[in-house]
Design a protein around this motif. Structure first.
Motif, PDB file in Angstrom:
ATOM      1  N   ASP A 186      46.898  74.532 166.133  1.00 18.41           N
ATOM      2  CA  ASP A 186      47.945  73.681 165.248  1.00 18.41           C
ATOM      3  C   ASP A 186      48.267  74.126 163.540  1.00 18.41           C
ATOM      4  O   ASP A 186      46.656  73.887 163.237  1.00 18.41           O
ATOM      5  CB  ASP A 186      47.574  72.451 165.585  1.00 18.41           C
ATOM      6  N   ASN A 187      49.181  73.072 163.023  1.00 19.90           N
ATOM      7  CA  ASN A 187      48.640  73.068 161.828  1.00 19.90           C
ATOM      8  C   ASN A 187      47.912  72.383 161.476  1.00 19.90           C
ATOM      9  O   ASN A 187      48.092  72.324 160.207  1.00 19.90           O
ATOM     10  CB  ASN A 187      50.475  72.682 161.677  1.00 19.90           C
TER      11      ASN A 187
ATOM     12  N   ASN B 258      46.685  74.414 171.294  1.00 15.90           N
ATOM     13  CA  ASN B 258      47.919  73.377 172.018  1.00 15.90           C
ATOM     14  C   ASN B 258      48.789  73.465 173.405  1.00 15.90           C
ATOM     15  O   ASN B 258      49.048  72.621 173.845  1.00 15.90           O
ATOM     16  CB  ASN B 258      49.213  73.757 170.912  1.00 15.90           C
TER      17      ASN B 258
ATOM     18  N   TYR C  18      56.273  74.212 169.777  1.00 15.39           N
ATOM     19  CA  TYR C  18      56.177  75.992 168.732  1.00 15.39           C
ATOM     20  C   TYR C  18      57.217  76.114 168.839  1.00 15.39           C
ATOM     21  O   TYR C  18      56.450  76.994 166.955  1.00 15.39           O
ATOM     22  CB  TYR C  18      55.958  77.051 169.795  1.00 15.39           C
TER      23      TYR C  18
ATOM     24  N   ASP D  81      57.555  73.962 166.042  1.00 18.50           N
ATOM     25  CA  ASP D  81      57.340  73.121 164.849  1.00 18.50           C
ATOM     26  C   ASP D  81      55.666  73.689 164.447  1.00 18.50           C
ATOM     27  O   ASP D  81      55.145  72.877 163.371  1.00 18.50           O
ATOM     28  CB  ASP D  81      56.674  71.354 165.030  1.00 18.50           C
ATOM     29  N   GLN D  82      55.097  74.195 164.715  1.00 19.76           N
ATOM     30  CA  GLN D  82      53.587  74.399 164.727  1.00 19.76           C
ATOM     31  C   GLN D  82      54.342  76.496 163.801  1.00 19.76           C
ATOM     32  O   GLN D  82      55.223  77.114 164.095  1.00 19.76           O
ATOM     33  CB  GLN D  82      52.931  75.428 165.112  1.00 19.76           C
TER      34      GLN D  82
ATOM     35  N   LYS E  99      42.579  68.244 165.669  1.00 15.14           N
ATOM     36  CA  LYS E  99      43.192  67.921 165.401  1.00 15.14           C
ATOM     37  C   LYS E  99      43.730  66.961 164.190  1.00 15.14           C
ATOM     38  O   LYS E  99      43.096  65.643 164.626  1.00 15.14           O
ATOM     39  CB  LYS E  99      44.472  67.818 166.874  1.00 15.14           C
TER      40      LYS E  99
END
Length: 344
Positions: free
Chosen positions: A112-113, A143, A153, A155-156, A291
């Motif tokens: 995750d970012n 994730n 996916y 968004d990361q 996270k």
């Protein structure tokens, strides 16, 4: 034993009633197909079967005989039941009597970012460099988006391939001494549990017990002292007033459990009190996980906590009181220093 005419007539009647299907006729008589075939042939030889105008071939049945299906399902159940029972309070033996620490690692979400990699790396370094420290993964290691959320996916920055490499690194190459590895809801969503288990089996020098959602195990020290630990991705039960409500329920209805830990909800809390009726003082813990920068949490009005990503519990088999047997440290570094002092 010779077959009676009545048995042969029954075979003919059953065959005719089945529309010429020998398997159905055998099932109707409650006998094996081979047994029916022999009876029908004997009836033919004795002239009990009227010759048909059309003769059909005896096509082999492609289906597994039902008796073999039942035998196979019986064996499968016995094997699955044995595996299930082996996971009930399975023992992990400690070969000396020195205190140890277990770092209960909250949901990492490695790809995750918003994964707090600076802190995660710090905790990993502490875990691998502190003598007597082990770790338990509470789940959601990645994730693993699936279903309608697979669009996440986009968004990361991390690809599926890189995410799997990160999981493999944490499991096998990070230097952490894992005791237990749990599969959380994200592993179910992305159907990655089997992949993690294959990593463990194929490449792991020490096979880490991997379990779905929950593990119940005992630490058994050389001096005979035992600690009962119930780790789960989450426990049933919610309360807006008490973040460990489900953990408390599990402790109350459990059987003399020393430490109960879960994660999943991205918040943390530690509670401990004496349960006089059970004669113990369980530690009840929820770990926050790594996270951060969670846009969804922000949109529903949640504030992000800064601490409790993982929580270290020190187990002292030489303690003389219930409360001193297990001590929790939200500050992992301070807990590691205490463990080192205690092991001198």
């Amino acid at each position: 034993m010779a077959l009676s005419d009545e048995e042969l007539r029954e075979a003919v009647v059953a065959f005719n009633a089945s529309g010429g299907n020998k398997q159905k006729a055998a099932d109707a008589l409650g006998i094996k197909r081979e047994t029916f075939r022999d009876r029908y042939r004997a009836a033919e030889k004795k002239g009990m079967v009227k010759p048909a105008l059309v003769e059909f071939p005896d096509l082999a049945d492609e289906s597994e005989p039902i008796e073999e299906v039942i035998d196979r399902m019986t064996r499968n159940f016995e094997r699955a039941k044995k595996a299930h029972d082996a996971r009930k309070w399975f023992p992990i033996k400690i070969r000396d009597n020195k205190p140890i620490g277990i770092l209960f690692v909250g949901d990492p979400h490695l790809d995750d970012n918003g994964c707090h990699w600076p802190l995660l790396r710090e905790h990993i370094d502490i875990a691998k460099s502190t003598e007597g420290m082990f770790a338990v993964n509470i789940g959601d290691v990645g994730n693993d988006w699936g279903g309608r959320l697979i669009k996440k996916y986009a968004d990361q920055d991390t690809s599926v391939h890189t995410a799997r490499r990160l999981v493999e690194w944490l499991l096998l190459e990070s230097g952490v001494s894992w005791l237990v590895w749990l599969h959380g809801n994200h592993q179910h969503m992305g159907d990655s549990s089997a992949l993690h288990e294959q990593m463990n089996k194929r490449y792991g020098t020490q096979r880490v017990p991997m379990l779905d959602w929950e593990a119940r195990f005992t630490l058994q020290f050389a001096n005979g002292v035992e600690f009962r630990i119930n780790a789960a991705h989450d426990f049933a039960g919610n309360s807006m007033w008490n973040p460990v409500h489900g953990v408390v329920k599990a402790a109350k209805f459990g059987n003399d459990i020393d430490v109960l830990v879960c994660g999943h909800k991205h918040n943390w809390a530690v509670s401990q009190w004496e349960q006089a009726e059970q004669g113990n003082a369980p530690l009840m813990i929820r770990v926050r996980g790594y996270k951060h920068l969670d846009g969804f949490a922000r949109r529903i009005g949640k504030y992000e906590q800064d601490e409790g990503q993982s929580i270290l519990v020190v187990f002292d088999p030489n303690a003389t009181t219930q409360a001193a047997r297990c001590q929790a440290f939200v500050d992992v570094k301070k807990g590691a220093e205490y463990l080192e002092w205690l092991r001198r």
